[in-house]
Design a protein around this motif. Structure first.
Motif, PDB file in Angstrom:
ATOM      1  N   LEU A 164       0.827  -1.204   0.000  1.00  0.00           N
ATOM      2  CA  LEU A 164       0.000   0.000   0.000  1.00  0.00           C
ATOM      3  C   LEU A 164       0.864   1.258   0.000  1.00  0.00           C
ATOM      4  CD1 LEU A 164      -2.874   1.094   0.083  1.00  0.00           C
ATOM      5  CD2 LEU A 164      -2.749   1.046   2.586  1.00  0.00           C
ATOM      6  N   ALA A 165       1.994   1.206   0.709  1.00  0.00           N
ATOM      7  CA  ALA A 165       2.896   2.356   0.743  1.00  0.00           C
ATOM      8  C   ALA A 165       3.479   2.637  -0.637  1.00  0.00           C
ATOM      9  CB  ALA A 165       4.023   2.099   1.747  1.00  0.00           C
ATOM     10  N   ILE A 166       3.888   1.585  -1.343  1.00  0.00           N
ATOM     11  CA  ILE A 166       4.434   1.757  -2.693  1.00  0.00           C
ATOM     12  C   ILE A 166       3.395   2.342  -3.626  1.00  0.00           C
ATOM     13  CG2 ILE A 166       5.284   0.490  -4.716  1.00  0.00           C
ATOM     14  CD1 ILE A 166       6.666  -1.435  -2.731  1.00  0.00           C
TER      15      ILE A 166
ATOM     16  N   SER B 199       0.756   4.119  -2.800  1.00  0.00           N
ATOM     17  CA  SER B 199       0.432   5.488  -2.375  1.00  0.00           C
ATOM     18  C   SER B 199       1.465   6.481  -2.885  1.00  0.00           C
ATOM     19  CB  SER B 199       0.330   5.556  -0.847  1.00  0.00           C
ATOM     20  OG  SER B 199      -0.682   4.701  -0.361  1.00  0.00           O
ATOM     21  N   ILE B 200       2.740   6.119  -2.770  1.00  0.00           N
ATOM     22  CA  ILE B 200       3.822   7.011  -3.206  1.00  0.00           C
ATOM     23  C   ILE B 200       3.762   7.226  -4.717  1.00  0.00           C
ATOM     24  CG2 ILE B 200       6.320   7.210  -3.462  1.00  0.00           C
ATOM     25  CD1 ILE B 200       6.545   5.730  -0.754  1.00  0.00           C
ATOM     26  N   MET B 201       3.628   6.147  -5.467  1.00  0.00           N
ATOM     27  CA  MET B 201       3.655   6.260  -6.928  1.00  0.00           C
ATOM     28  C   MET B 201       2.421   6.965  -7.472  1.00  0.00           C
ATOM     29  SD  MET B 201       5.401   2.747  -8.330  1.00  0.00           S
ATOM     30  CE  MET B 201       7.098   2.353  -7.895  1.00  0.00           C
ATOM     31  N   LEU B 202       1.256   6.646  -6.921  1.00  0.00           N
ATOM     32  CA  LEU B 202       0.038   7.298  -7.398  1.00  0.00           C
ATOM     33  C   LEU B 202      -0.003   8.766  -6.998  1.00  0.00           C
ATOM     34  CD1 LEU B 202      -2.860   4.707  -7.013  1.00  0.00           C
ATOM     35  CD2 LEU B 202      -2.084   5.833  -9.096  1.00  0.00           C
ATOM     36  N   SER B 203       0.475   9.068  -5.811  1.00  0.00           N
ATOM     37  CA  SER B 203       0.527  10.474  -5.381  1.00  0.00           C
ATOM     38  C   SER B 203       1.430  11.271  -6.310  1.00  0.00           C
ATOM     39  CB  SER B 203       1.038  10.570  -3.941  1.00  0.00           C
ATOM     40  OG  SER B 203       0.152   9.941  -3.045  1.00  0.00           O
ATOM     41  N   ALA B 204       2.586  10.711  -6.635  1.00  0.00           N
ATOM     42  CA  ALA B 204       3.511  11.387  -7.548  1.00  0.00           C
ATOM     43  C   ALA B 204       2.884  11.561  -8.922  1.00  0.00           C
ATOM     44  CB  ALA B 204       4.807  10.583  -7.664  1.00  0.00           C
ATOM     45  N   TYR B 205       2.109  10.580  -9.362  1.00  0.00           N
ATOM     46  CA  TYR B 205       1.459  10.644 -10.672  1.00  0.00           C
ATOM     47  C   TYR B 205       0.448  11.788 -10.719  1.00  0.00           C
ATOM     48  CZ  TYR B 205      -1.474   9.286 -14.638  1.00  0.00           C
ATOM     49  OH  TYR B 205      -2.191   9.294 -15.811  1.00  0.00           O
ATOM     50  N   PHE B 206      -0.395  11.896  -9.710  1.00  0.00           N
ATOM     51  CA  PHE B 206      -1.441  12.917  -9.724  1.00  0.00           C
ATOM     52  C   PHE B 206      -0.913  14.312  -9.369  1.00  0.00           C
ATOM     53  CE2 PHE B 206      -4.301   9.169  -9.270  1.00  0.00           C
ATOM     54  CZ  PHE B 206      -5.054   9.401 -10.412  1.00  0.00           C
ATOM     55  N   ILE B 207       0.239  14.368  -8.713  1.00  0.00           N
ATOM     56  CA  ILE B 207       0.867  15.670  -8.469  1.00  0.00           C
ATOM     57  C   ILE B 207       1.412  16.250  -9.769  1.00  0.00           C
ATOM     58  CG2 ILE B 207       2.863  16.780  -7.368  1.00  0.00           C
ATOM     59  CD1 ILE B 207       2.393  14.960  -4.950  1.00  0.00           C
ATOM     60  N   HIS B 208       1.890  15.369 -10.636  1.00  0.00           N
ATOM     61  CA  HIS B 208       2.435  15.817 -11.916  1.00  0.00           C
ATOM     62  C   HIS B 208       1.310  16.381 -12.790  1.00  0.00           C
ATOM     63  CE1 HIS B 208       4.439  15.688 -15.844  1.00  0.00           C
ATOM     64  NE2 HIS B 208       5.588  15.589 -15.167  1.00  0.00           N
ATOM     65  N   PRO B 209       1.532  17.493 -13.477  1.00  0.00           N
ATOM     66  CA  PRO B 209       0.480  18.083 -14.338  1.00  0.00           C
ATOM     67  C   PRO B 209      -0.078  17.105 -15.368  1.00  0.00           C
ATOM     68  CG  PRO B 209       2.328  19.598 -14.091  1.00  0.00           C
ATOM     69  CD  PRO B 209       2.752  18.306 -13.466  1.00  0.00           C
ATOM     70  N   PHE B 210       0.770  16.291 -15.973  1.00  0.00           N
ATOM     71  CA  PHE B 210       0.292  15.317 -16.952  1.00  0.00           C
ATOM     72  C   PHE B 210      -0.634  14.295 -16.312  1.00  0.00           C
ATOM     73  CE2 PHE B 210       3.972  15.675 -20.265  1.00  0.00           C
ATOM     74  CZ  PHE B 210       3.572  16.976 -20.526  1.00  0.00           C
ATOM     75  N   GLY B 211      -0.320  13.893 -15.090  1.00  0.00           N
ATOM     76  CA  GLY B 211      -1.138  12.905 -14.394  1.00  0.00           C
ATOM     77  C   GLY B 211      -2.546  13.408 -14.139  1.00  0.00           C
ATOM     78  N   ARG B 212      -2.687  14.698 -13.921  1.00  0.00           N
ATOM     79  CA  ARG B 212      -4.018  15.267 -13.686  1.00  0.00           C
ATOM     80  C   ARG B 212      -4.796  15.462 -14.984  1.00  0.00           C
ATOM     81  NH1 ARG B 212      -0.845  18.558 -10.201  1.00  0.00           N
ATOM     82  NH2 ARG B 212      -1.002  20.314 -11.647  1.00  0.00           N
ATOM     83  N   GLU B 213      -4.092  15.513 -16.104  1.00  0.00           N
ATOM     84  CA  GLU B 213      -4.751  15.777 -17.374  1.00  0.00           C
ATOM     85  C   GLU B 213      -4.992  14.529 -18.221  1.00  0.00           C
ATOM     86  OE1 GLU B 213      -2.734  18.818 -19.571  1.00  0.00           O
ATOM     87  OE2 GLU B 213      -2.467  20.108 -17.813  1.00  0.00           O
ATOM     88  N   LEU B 214      -4.201  13.497 -18.022  1.00  0.00           N
ATOM     89  CA  LEU B 214      -4.392  12.268 -18.788  1.00  0.00           C
ATOM     90  C   LEU B 214      -5.711  11.601 -18.394  1.00  0.00           C
ATOM     91  CD1 LEU B 214      -0.748  10.888 -18.609  1.00  0.00           C
ATOM     92  CD2 LEU B 214      -1.961  11.550 -20.698  1.00  0.00           C
ATOM     93  N   PRO B 215      -6.383  10.909 -19.335  1.00  0.00           N
ATOM     94  CA  PRO B 215      -7.695  10.291 -19.051  1.00  0.00           C
ATOM     95  C   PRO B 215      -7.629   9.317 -17.878  1.00  0.00           C
ATOM     96  CG  PRO B 215      -7.219  10.259 -21.408  1.00  0.00           C
ATOM     97  CD  PRO B 215      -5.957  10.697 -20.734  1.00  0.00           C
ATOM     98  N   LEU B 216      -8.535   9.505 -16.931  1.00  0.00           N
ATOM     99  CA  LEU B 216      -8.535   8.671 -15.731  1.00  0.00           C
ATOM    100  C   LEU B 216      -8.881   7.220 -16.050  1.00  0.00           C
ATOM    101  CD1 LEU B 216      -8.104   8.979 -12.652  1.00  0.00           C
ATOM    102  CD2 LEU B 216     -10.581   9.247 -12.433  1.00  0.00           C
ATOM    103  N   TRP B 217      -9.713   7.014 -17.067  1.00  0.00           N
ATOM    104  CA  TRP B 217     -10.149   5.654 -17.380  1.00  0.00           C
ATOM    105  C   TRP B 217      -9.010   4.765 -17.861  1.00  0.00           C
ATOM    106  CZ3 TRP B 217      -9.397   3.585 -22.188  1.00  0.00           C
ATOM    107  CH2 TRP B 217      -9.191   4.465 -23.264  1.00  0.00           C
ATOM    108  N   THR B 218      -7.897   5.384 -18.250  1.00  0.00           N
ATOM    109  CA  THR B 218      -6.772   4.583 -18.740  1.00  0.00           C
ATOM    110  C   THR B 218      -6.002   3.891 -17.608  1.00  0.00           C
ATOM    111  OG1 THR B 218      -5.293   6.510 -18.715  1.00  0.00           O
ATOM    112  CG2 THR B 218      -6.487   6.055 -20.767  1.00  0.00           C
ATOM    113  N   ILE B 219      -6.254   4.285 -16.365  1.00  0.00           N
ATOM    114  CA  ILE B 219      -5.562   3.649 -15.234  1.00  0.00           C
ATOM    115  C   ILE B 219      -6.569   3.101 -14.218  1.00  0.00           C
ATOM    116  CG2 ILE B 219      -3.469   5.037 -15.478  1.00  0.00           C
ATOM    117  CD1 ILE B 219      -4.475   6.670 -13.035  1.00  0.00           C
TER     118      ILE B 219
END
Length: 230
Positions: free
Chosen positions: A96-98, A100-120
């Protein structure tokens, strides 16, 4: 486990991992048949030995390929085996820690917030499967095989999705899209195209867990039980 046996297991599974890494379904830029071995490496070898076996196998395969995107497999495959090993030992907190860290980093990144959510969506779903996968996998290689099918399916799904998550993490928040000079439009196209293939691979991993994994682990359980009686 004795050092000689550990070295032997690492060499054996590392070689198998390397061979399977050369077999691809031809449906993605990085994935190969080695990803379907990852759950079994983690379950049978444990997190530490499994990690090193996958690291050696994936490294050998990429050195032979001399591919420019070698870092995706060399990092994602051992980490996925590590996750499988943790889950097989009912350790859900590191997993869960791994995530949380990776997903948090993904959504913090501007691309992560703009890429289609359904793809992940499979990655997001897996967050809720980590705890039950670990609990059902408690004493997975013991004498109780009643929960084996469900537990193995959950582990296999979680592991194949972890492999995807690590690659996504490397590509977006870790910045490897800059290394390959991928702009947002190109990256978005890759995510949209790759999502369907990734979901298909998720299904293949679960199918393999039922068709191959359950008979294989059941055999291992019987061998272990017979050895105890002798």
């Amino acid at each position: 486990m004795r050092k000689t046996r550990a070295v032997s297991l690492i060499a054996t599974f590392g070689a198998l991992h390397a061979v399977l890494a050369f077999i691809s379904l031809g449906i993605g830029p990085w994935r190969n048949w080695a990803v379907y071995l990852e759950p079994f490496e983690g379950i049978i070898l444990g997190p530490q030995i499994g990690f090193f076996a996958a690291l050696i196998g994936s490294s050998i395969a990429r050195m032979a390929w001399q591919s420019s995107d070698w870092m995706f497999g060399v990092i994602a495959e051992p980490l996925s085996v590590l996750i499988a090993g943790f889950l097989a030992k009912a350790k859900w907190k590191p997993v869960l820690a791994i995530y949380s860290i990776m997903l948090s980093a993904y959504f913090i990144h501007p691309f992560g917030r703009e890429l289609p959510l359904w793809t992940i969506l499979d990655i997001l779903l897996t967050i809720f499967l980590i705890y039950p996968a670990a609990k059902l996998s408690n004493n997975l290689l013991g004498t109780d095989v009643r929960r084996l099918s469900i537990a193995l399916a959950l582990i296999s799904f979680t592991v194949i999705v972890t492999d995807s998550l690590v690659r996504v993490f490397l590509l977006v928040p870790a910045g490897l899209h800059n290394l390959f000079t991928l702009d947002f439009g190109t990256l978005q196209g890759m995510f949209i195209t790759g999502a369907g293939f990734s979901y298909f691979e998720d299904a293949v991993a679960v199918a393999i867990s039922f068709l191959v994994g359950v008979p294989l682990l059941t055999r291992i359980l019987k061998l272990g039980h017979n050895n105890k009686q002798e």
